[in-house]
Scaffold this active site. Structure first.
Site, PDB file in Angstrom:
ATOM      1  N   TYR A 156      -3.046  -8.598   5.007  1.00  0.00           N
ATOM      2  CA  TYR A 156      -4.275  -7.845   5.249  1.00  0.00           C
ATOM      3  C   TYR A 156      -5.027  -8.400   6.454  1.00  0.00           C
ATOM      4  O   TYR A 156      -5.803  -7.686   7.090  1.00  0.00           O
ATOM      5  CB  TYR A 156      -5.206  -7.935   4.035  1.00  0.00           C
ATOM      6  N   LYS A 205       7.844 -13.492  -3.371  1.00  0.00           N
ATOM      7  CA  LYS A 205       9.118 -12.907  -2.953  1.00  0.00           C
ATOM      8  C   LYS A 205       9.871 -14.012  -2.212  1.00  0.00           C
ATOM      9  O   LYS A 205      10.234 -13.886  -1.034  1.00  0.00           O
ATOM     10  CB  LYS A 205       8.834 -11.670  -2.065  1.00  0.00           C
ATOM     11  N   ASP A 237       9.379  -7.901  -7.355  1.00  0.00           N
ATOM     12  CA  ASP A 237      10.059  -6.681  -7.819  1.00  0.00           C
ATOM     13  C   ASP A 237      10.319  -6.773  -9.332  1.00  0.00           C
ATOM     14  O   ASP A 237      10.088  -5.828 -10.082  1.00  0.00           O
ATOM     15  CB  ASP A 237      11.348  -6.404  -7.022  1.00  0.00           C
ATOM     16  N   ASP A 261      -2.770  -6.433  -4.919  1.00  0.00           N
ATOM     17  CA  ASP A 261      -3.297  -5.073  -4.779  1.00  0.00           C
ATOM     18  C   ASP A 261      -2.401  -4.100  -5.542  1.00  0.00           C
ATOM     19  O   ASP A 261      -2.867  -3.283  -6.335  1.00  0.00           O
ATOM     20  CB  ASP A 261      -3.347  -4.700  -3.287  1.00  0.00           C
ATOM     21  N   ASP A 265      -3.015  -2.203  -9.604  1.00  0.00           N
ATOM     22  CA  ASP A 265      -3.028  -0.760  -9.897  1.00  0.00           C
ATOM     23  C   ASP A 265      -2.031  -0.447 -11.010  1.00  0.00           C
ATOM     24  O   ASP A 265      -2.306   0.357 -11.906  1.00  0.00           O
ATOM     25  CB  ASP A 265      -2.662   0.066  -8.655  1.00  0.00           C
TER      26      ASP A 265
END
Ligand code: IPM
Ligand code: MG
Length: 369
Positions: A156, A205, A237, A261, A265
């Site tokens: 970001y 990751k 993942d 983020d 959700d």
């Protein structure tokens, strides 16, 4: 902490708290106004005074001042005891270039206040079990997850731009994490795990990214300081899959800005509605920024239809994390629980059945404070 003066009134001490209000766009103003009414009810009952000062942010700030995050807004937030934010953005500003989009203001205020910790609790309310899209046996096990998301670093905020590349025009964004940034968020997560069920999952990751390998290494270094906390690594993942396969396995999750983020959700949807998830963005002081994790929902803006609960619960988090008012915070959380148990629902949770409006469900919550 920079709380305002305490005024002595007869025997009682009335604490005064100044709160900057960033209502923003879309449903932002409606849901923030609901949370303000709830805070006022709490203040009245428990003898605190909350003073609210509104500032422009996002699309409305673009319209009024030509930029999404005016200096006055930043200054107002930095001098308030805490900040309550609704949501920013909408179709009207969607075609503006990246650096003047409403969302840029969110990143700007997070950076200006150095809010490197983002707490996003996702729990399944017993009253909303029927809303969880997962299989019944998974729902029966329930879940109560605290996502600790790094908020001022990573992709970001990394170097970005446009350039001529091997295939012509290209754009790039970079993920970069310093040891300092990883250490401080990981410590917050260990502390949080220590106060909860002492289980921490760090999501990365590391099979592909160098930033993740550094992240993972630091998690294990810091783990040595917290022998009482059980820590596990999980690839992002796999984590996305595990969240819907068996959410009960998670207690505290710590992860990067972007993974947090996305996963928050996902976590919100298995609680039944994205309209339910609050968040607290914190730095090393008590001045935080509190906002629902959802967006500005322009399609239902101004219709008194939005679910204000995520924002009301964000106000409850403010009472706890910024003002250390535990019983007042619990009063809000319990009132929300009771309203849901009594069967009251806003449209997002009503499946076409008759629903309460934003102001009506707020009234129901206030009645139970
Ligand atoms: C969130 C939002 C923001 C983010 C956007 C609006 C910039 O999605 O708070 O989760 O990506 O952090
Ligand atoms: Mg998001």
């Amino acid at each position: 902490m920079s709380l305002s003066v305490a005024v002595i009134l007869s025997e009682d001490i009335v604490m005064k708290y100044s709160i900057a209000l960033l209502r923003g766009d879309g449903i932002g103003p409606e849901i923030v106004d609901s949370a303000v009414r709830v805070l006022e009810a709490v203040g009245k009952k428990y003898g605190h005074e909350f003073n609210f000062t509104p500032y422009d942010i996002g699309g409305i700030a673009i319209d009024k001042h030509g930029i999404p995050l005016p200096e006055e807004t930043v200054e107002g937030c930095l001098k308030a005891d805490s900040v309550l934010l609704g949501a920013v953005g909408g179709p009207k500003w969607d075609t503006l270039p990246g650096n003047v989009r409403p969302e840029k203001a969110l990143l700007g205020i997070r950076a200006a206040m150095n809010l490197f910790t983002n707490l996003r609790p996702a729990k399944l309310y017993p009253a909303l079990k029927g809303e969880c899209p997962l299989r019944e046996d998974i729902v029966e096990r329930g879940f109560d997850i605290m996502i600790v998301r790094e908020l001022t670093g990573g992709i970001y905020f990394g170097e970005r731009g446009m350039r001529e590349g091997r295939f012509g025009e290209e754009a790039y964004d970079t993920e970069c994490y310093s040891r300092m940034e990883i250490e401080r968020i990981v410590r917050v997560a260990f502390e949080s795990a220590r106060k909860r069920s002492k289980r921490l999952v760090s999501i990365d990751k590391a099979n592909v990214l160098d930033t993740s390998r550094l992240w993972r290494k630091i998690v294990h270094e810091i783990a040595a300081e917290y022998p009482d906390v059980e820590v596990a690594d999980m690839l992002v993942d796999n984590a996305a899959m595990q969240l819907v396969r068996n959410p009960a396995q998670f207690d505290v999750i710590v992860t990067t800005n972007m993974f947090g983020d996305i996963l928050s959700d996902e976590a919100s949807q298995i609680t039944g509605s994205i309209g339910m998830l609050p968040s607290a963005s914190l730095n090393e002081t008590t001045r935080g920024l509190y906002e629902p994790i959802h967006g500005s929902a322009p399609d239902i803006a101004g219709q008194n239809k939005a679910n204000p609960i995520a924002t009301i619960l964000s106000a409850a988090m403010m009472l706890l994390y910024s003002f250390n008012l535990k019983k007042e915070s619990d009063a809000i959380v319990n009132a929300v629980d009771e309203v849901l148990l009594a069967g009251y629902r806003t449209a997002d949770l009503a499946h076409g059945a008759e629903a309460l409006s934003t102001t009506e469900i707020t009234d129901k919550i206030i009645e139970r404070i």
